[in-house]
Design an enzyme around this catalytic site. Structure first.
Site, PDB file in Angstrom:
ATOM      1  N   CYS A 121      -5.895  -2.270   2.393  1.00 55.67           N
ATOM      2  CA  CYS A 121      -5.951  -2.340   3.847  1.00 55.67           C
ATOM      3  C   CYS A 121      -7.373  -2.555   4.368  1.00 55.67           C
ATOM      4  O   CYS A 121      -8.047  -3.509   3.995  1.00 55.67           O
ATOM      5  CB  CYS A 121      -5.310  -1.072   4.420  1.00 55.67           C
ATOM      6  SG  CYS A 121      -4.735  -1.235   6.126  1.00 55.67           S
TER       7      CYS A 121
ATOM      8  N   LYS B 125      -8.407   4.807  -2.521  1.00 55.47           N
ATOM      9  CA  LYS B 125      -9.034   4.241  -1.331  1.00 55.47           C
ATOM     10  C   LYS B 125     -10.270   5.064  -0.976  1.00 55.47           C
ATOM     11  O   LYS B 125     -10.196   6.291  -0.858  1.00 55.47           O
ATOM     12  CB  LYS B 125      -8.034   4.243  -0.174  1.00 55.47           C
ATOM     13  CG  LYS B 125      -8.503   3.513   1.081  1.00 55.47           C
ATOM     14  CD  LYS B 125      -7.371   3.435   2.095  1.00 55.47           C
ATOM     15  CE  LYS B 125      -7.771   2.626   3.316  1.00 55.47           C
ATOM     16  NZ  LYS B 125      -6.662   2.527   4.297  1.00 55.47           N
TER      17      LYS B 125
ATOM     18  N   GLU C 211       0.835  -1.211   0.000  1.00 62.01           N
ATOM     19  CA  GLU C 211       0.000   0.000   0.000  1.00 62.01           C
ATOM     20  C   GLU C 211       0.874   1.268   0.000  1.00 62.01           C
ATOM     21  O   GLU C 211       1.863   1.346   0.735  1.00 62.01           O
ATOM     22  CB  GLU C 211      -0.901  -0.019   1.244  1.00 62.01           C
ATOM     23  CG  GLU C 211      -1.798   1.193   1.378  1.00 62.01           C
ATOM     24  CD  GLU C 211      -2.643   1.145   2.642  1.00 62.01           C
ATOM     25  OE1 GLU C 211      -3.543   1.987   2.776  1.00 62.01           O
ATOM     26  OE2 GLU C 211      -2.412   0.250   3.493  1.00 62.01           O
TER      27      GLU C 211
END
Length: 334
Positions: A163, A129, A47
């Site tokens: 995540c 995200k 990430e």
């Protein structure tokens, strides 16, 4: 859709060159070369790996993190840019699909962005995200539903989440409904301790079982020296350790490469797509095991902008069922 092929995948656990976009990019290019030499057709990085995950925001209060936040702005990646061009060229040169996490800069904002480069170097997907987690909300802006997309690549149908997006069951279902064959998961690593690694393993194995797909998971890693660079407080240094679980999971929830929990390394596994059919024959969450007459998902897949094409303020979109069984918006801003 090909359910008989085999693909060799690689998940890279790696440390960044702290505070250096160029240095970290060079490590990415070296790792792509290594993975290709190992026969990999797909390589997944952690990430926001370029230039580095904003660990400072986890151990510093907002009033003190301005300097580090501004430094991240200076080292962040624009799309397109020389960084994305270099990765594109590496993908094309090695005929390998690359999934890369970056801190993306657009104007005055930063985003947690996942890039998927196809084997011909084409940027197949750029997604952000959708909700930064906890401390990350002081660093990144929010993404939109346009990134909840599975893309056809040289290695099959790929989806990606970052995540704790994996704790959003509707985001995962949006990708499942598009029949992802390989799910690319990215976590920061070197945070929170062993409990983070344990939870991560449970999460990615569950998604593999529920989606009936492979999961290729990559986490970052910090050396003790790098942790000391981020904070000199020994108590806070403990919060920047552990939490690494770079591995590859089969559609039956089996671990195909022992998790890498410390140091740098590459997890390699051969993905036999016949296992997708084997799993889904028993339980297809978006097919014969679903109940769309009772439960449906509505997805706003618009890419939102601060100004619409017609000069009017955007109005809330309402959806209708698409051919793929998920919901698409009627309204798309210009």
């Amino acid at each position: 859709m090909n359910f008989t092929r085999k693909v060799r995948a690689a998940a890279v656990q790696i440390s960044p060159v702290l505070f250096s976009r160029q240095g970290t990019t060079e490590k990415v290019l070296e790792s792509i070369d290594k993975a290709a030499q190992m026969g990999a057709e797909l390589v997944v990085f952690p990430e926001t790996f370029i230039p580095y995950y904003p660990y400072f925001s986890f151990v510093q209060p907002p009033v003190l993190m301005g300097k580090e936040h501004l430094r991240l702005y200076e080292e962040a990646v624009e799309v397109p840019s020389p960084v994305t061009e270099a990765v594109s060229q590496a993908a094309r040169s090695h005929q390998i699909v690359v999934v890369l996490g970056i801190n993306e800069r657009e104007g005055g904002s930063l985003y947690n962005t996942q890039l998927i480069f196809d084997a011909d170097g084409t940027l197949a997907l750029k997604r952000r995200k959708i909700t930064p987690t906890y401390h990350e909300r002081m660093v990144w802006g929010q993404g939109d539903g346009a990134g909840l997309k599975v893309v056809d690549t040289a290695v099959g149908k790929l989806g990606a989440l970052a995540c704790w997006e994996h704790y959003n069951p509707l985001a995962r279902f949006a990708l499942m409904a598009q029949h992802e064959q390989i799910h690319c998961a990215q976590f920061p690593g070197s945070m929170v301790g062993q409990i983070f690694a344990d939870q991560m393993e449970v999460t990615i194995r569950h998604h593999a079982l529920e989606a009936g797909c492979f999961v290729v998971n990559a986490t970052g890693w910090l050396s003790p020296e790098q942790v000391a660079e981020i904070t000199t407080d020994e108590k806070l240094q403990k919060a920047l350790s552990g939490g690494c679980c770079t591995t590859i999971i089969s559609p039956e929830g089996n671990i195909l490469h022992p998790p890498i929990t410390d140091g740098e390394g590459i997890a390699i596994a051969d993905l036999d797509f016949a296992l997708i059919t084997k799993r889904k024959r028993m339980m297809d969450s978006v097919g014969h095991y679903s109940r769309p007459d009772l439960l449906q998902l509505q997805v706003n897949s618009s890419q939102w902008a601060v100004v619409s094409g017609g000069g009017d303020l955007p109005t809330p979109p309402y959806g209708h069922p698409s051919e793929e069984g998920i919901f698409s918006p009627l309204y798309k801003p210009g």
